[in-house]
Motif scaffolding. Sequence first.
Motif: not given
Length: 184
Positions: A108-114
């Motif tokens: 979830e954190r990795i996917e949230a990186v723009g």
Amino acid sequence: MVAMAKPIKPILRGTTYHIKKRVPPRSSSIEDRVEMWVSLNTESLTEATAKAQGVCDTMVSAWEAKLAGDTKDAQARFKTARDLAKSRGFRFLPIDRVAALPADQLLERIEAVGRTRAGRPDRFDMEAILGGAARPKITVSAALDLFWTLAEERTWGKSKDQDLEEWPQEDNQELHRLDQGYST
């Protein structure tokens, strides 16, 4: 008279509503896109309209946090990382704690990186969301400044001879040397 901001109008792309926001010129140093499209993750116009302003505010908060962190000052960069993580809906965690998260939370954190326009991960997002920002080391003078702030009430009502406010100003040069690792 203060002008009211125009409400953000959701735009239907396919079956999902999005918002389009121009990147302010002031933010061009930290955002290489001219405009941004953000999905509101809904097919309902009513729901999209309700979400639009909050999403826009989050984008502006992220740009402000990135601008504040575009500095060599470690304390400011760390604060920016914490603020940016919060604006993205995460609590800042150091990288070792992020790595130890369960797989679904880590993903979830990795996917949230723009991403930048070039397709690379945004460095400010990585520092904030993935814990790449180093916690700054506190210097002796910073610790002393913090002490004086916390102990201010202890100096209230003191006479000039007892006033502790003069002491920090007298020894700034010595503290600077100590911070730099020099002996006095």
